[in-house]
Design an enzyme around this catalytic site. Structure first.
Site, PDB file in Angstrom:
ATOM      1  N   GLU A 130     -23.897 -34.468  17.052  1.00  0.00           N
ATOM      2  CA  GLU A 130     -24.057 -33.303  16.176  1.00  0.00           C
ATOM      3  C   GLU A 130     -22.959 -33.334  15.118  1.00  0.00           C
ATOM      4  O   GLU A 130     -22.166 -34.260  15.073  1.00  0.00           O
ATOM      5  CB  GLU A 130     -23.977 -32.013  17.001  1.00  0.00           C
ATOM      6  CG  GLU A 130     -22.680 -31.883  17.801  1.00  0.00           C
ATOM      7  CD  GLU A 130     -22.544 -30.605  18.628  1.00  0.00           C
ATOM      8  OE1 GLU A 130     -23.290 -29.652  18.388  1.00  0.00           O
ATOM      9  OE2 GLU A 130     -21.657 -30.583  19.492  1.00  0.00           O
TER      10      GLU A 130
ATOM     11  N   ARG B 288     -25.965 -16.831  25.582  1.00  0.00           N
ATOM     12  CA  ARG B 288     -25.218 -18.099  25.574  1.00  0.00           C
ATOM     13  C   ARG B 288     -23.743 -17.874  25.911  1.00  0.00           C
ATOM     14  O   ARG B 288     -23.125 -18.679  26.612  1.00  0.00           O
ATOM     15  CB  ARG B 288     -25.376 -18.815  24.221  1.00  0.00           C
ATOM     16  CG  ARG B 288     -24.827 -20.230  24.245  1.00  0.00           C
ATOM     17  CD  ARG B 288     -25.166 -21.019  23.007  1.00  0.00           C
ATOM     18  NE  ARG B 288     -24.537 -20.478  21.809  1.00  0.00           N
ATOM     19  CZ  ARG B 288     -24.778 -20.915  20.578  1.00  0.00           C
ATOM     20  NH1 ARG B 288     -25.639 -21.903  20.382  1.00  0.00           N
ATOM     21  NH2 ARG B 288     -24.173 -20.378  19.536  1.00  0.00           N
TER      22      ARG B 288
ATOM     23  N   LYS C 187     -19.631 -23.387  24.770  1.00  0.00           N
ATOM     24  CA  LYS C 187     -18.991 -22.972  23.518  1.00  0.00           C
ATOM     25  C   LYS C 187     -17.614 -22.405  23.874  1.00  0.00           C
ATOM     26  O   LYS C 187     -17.382 -21.200  23.931  1.00  0.00           O
ATOM     27  CB  LYS C 187     -19.874 -21.947  22.791  1.00  0.00           C
ATOM     28  CG  LYS C 187     -19.609 -21.964  21.293  1.00  0.00           C
ATOM     29  CD  LYS C 187     -20.754 -21.407  20.521  1.00  0.00           C
ATOM     30  CE  LYS C 187     -20.342 -21.018  19.126  1.00  0.00           C
ATOM     31  NZ  LYS C 187     -19.702 -22.070  18.333  1.00  0.00           N
TER      32      LYS C 187
END
Ligand code: PXG
Length: 294
Positions: free
Chosen positions: A186, A54, A153
């Site tokens: 989220e 990721r 991210k």
């Protein structure tokens, strides 16, 4: 100064108190960079490959060339943990655009900065797993997917921090972020699930939510436990009227939600589906085959 944790910066180790980067690093000046948060349980790094993959996907999305191969990154993480003799830790990988000048052009930064911190984290109230936590919908909308989306991210977490400030100011444990059209995305650093009539629902990443590695573990658990999980847009109303709800994340792990904007969820206690998944999740993190041994 003895026994100080050692921090990896660009291949060198520095004691925690001396681990510093330049104020001209674009990670600091502009939030230009990417990161990962990983846990080590009993000497095994949980889902290390998934986190490293990721990290490289996030870097690819911002056109940042990480100066290590994935294998070298894994080796550096393991070496840092060994150096610090840690068995249960929280690992923070950071790759910033690196040293540049005061212009924001990334071409001014010839070499990305790579940092590995192995420390501990505690973001949960002591008995959160038993009692559940309180939440609220924040007025701060998640950035749209064609802006600084949380699918990456990145080091741009002001969107989440503004939501967290709102929760703090209201005496609530955690904030829930809505996407621009009003559906649930989220938490500030957690994915969210609700349970209705014994079935689970979670929002898609097209809400600008991060594809969570803990959420992925939970969706596999659902299959194993014969629980139905659907990825669907969730409205605030669906959350108000859910039987159960919980957050998942590396730092938070799996935590029941007992309240949203002062509405009690279910009977205000962790529900049977959440409890079943918590037991299953605990087994997964205790299973050494799920981690990379250090
Ligand atoms: N959404 C966002 C926006 C996150 O940053 C998650 C969901 C959960 O993903 P994982 O893969 O961890 O299940 C995250 C995770 C921190 C910290 O302070 C970072 C996260 C979560 C909690 C704390 O390092 N990111």
């Amino acid at each position: 100064m003895t026994n100080e944790l050692q921090v990896y910066i660009d291949g060198e180790y520095y004691p925690k108190s001396q681990a510093k980067i330049s104020v001209y690093d674009h990670g600091f000046l502009y939030g230009d960079g990417v990161f990962e948060g990983i846990r080590e349980y009993n000497g095994a790094v949980f889902k290390l490959k998934e986190h490293v993959d990721r990290l490289y996907r996030s870097a690819h999305a911002i056109m940042l060339q990480i100066p290590l191969t994935k294998q070298e990154m894994v080796k550096a993480v393991v070496e840092t943990l060994c150096k610090n003799k840690m068995k249960d830790s929280y690992i923070r990988l950071i790759v910033s655009r690196g040293l540049g000048d005061l212009g924001l052009d990334p071409r001014k930064c010839p070499k990305p900065t790579v940092i590995i911190i192995t420390d501990t984290i505690n973001i949960r109230a002591g008995n959160a797993k038993e009692t559940g936590i309180t939440t609220m919908f924040s007025w701060v909308r998640r950035n749209p997917v064609d802006a600084t989306t949380h699918e990456i991210k990145s080091l741009n977490y002001l969107n989440s921090i503004l939501a967290k400030i709102e929760a703090n100011a209201n005496g609530v444990d955690e904030a829930i972020c809505l996407e621009p059209s009003g559906c649930i995305a989220e938490g500030v650093g957690e994915n969210i699930f609700i349970v209705k009539n014994g079935e689970l629902l979670t929002p898609p990443t097209s809400t600008g939510a991060l594809a969570g590695i803990t959420a992925e573990v939970v969706s596999k658990l659902c299959i194993e436990l014969g629980l139905k999980l659907t990825v669907a847009n969730l409205t605030p109303f669906m959350m108000f009227t859910a039987d159960e709800a919980f957050f998942t994340g590396t730092a938070m792990e799996l935590v029941p939600i007992r309240e949203v904007n002062k509405r009690t969820i279910g009977d205000g206690k962790p529900g049977p589906v959440t409890k079943k998944l918590m037991v299953g999740f605990q087994k997964v993190i205790e299973d050494p085959s799920q981690g990379t041994k250090i």
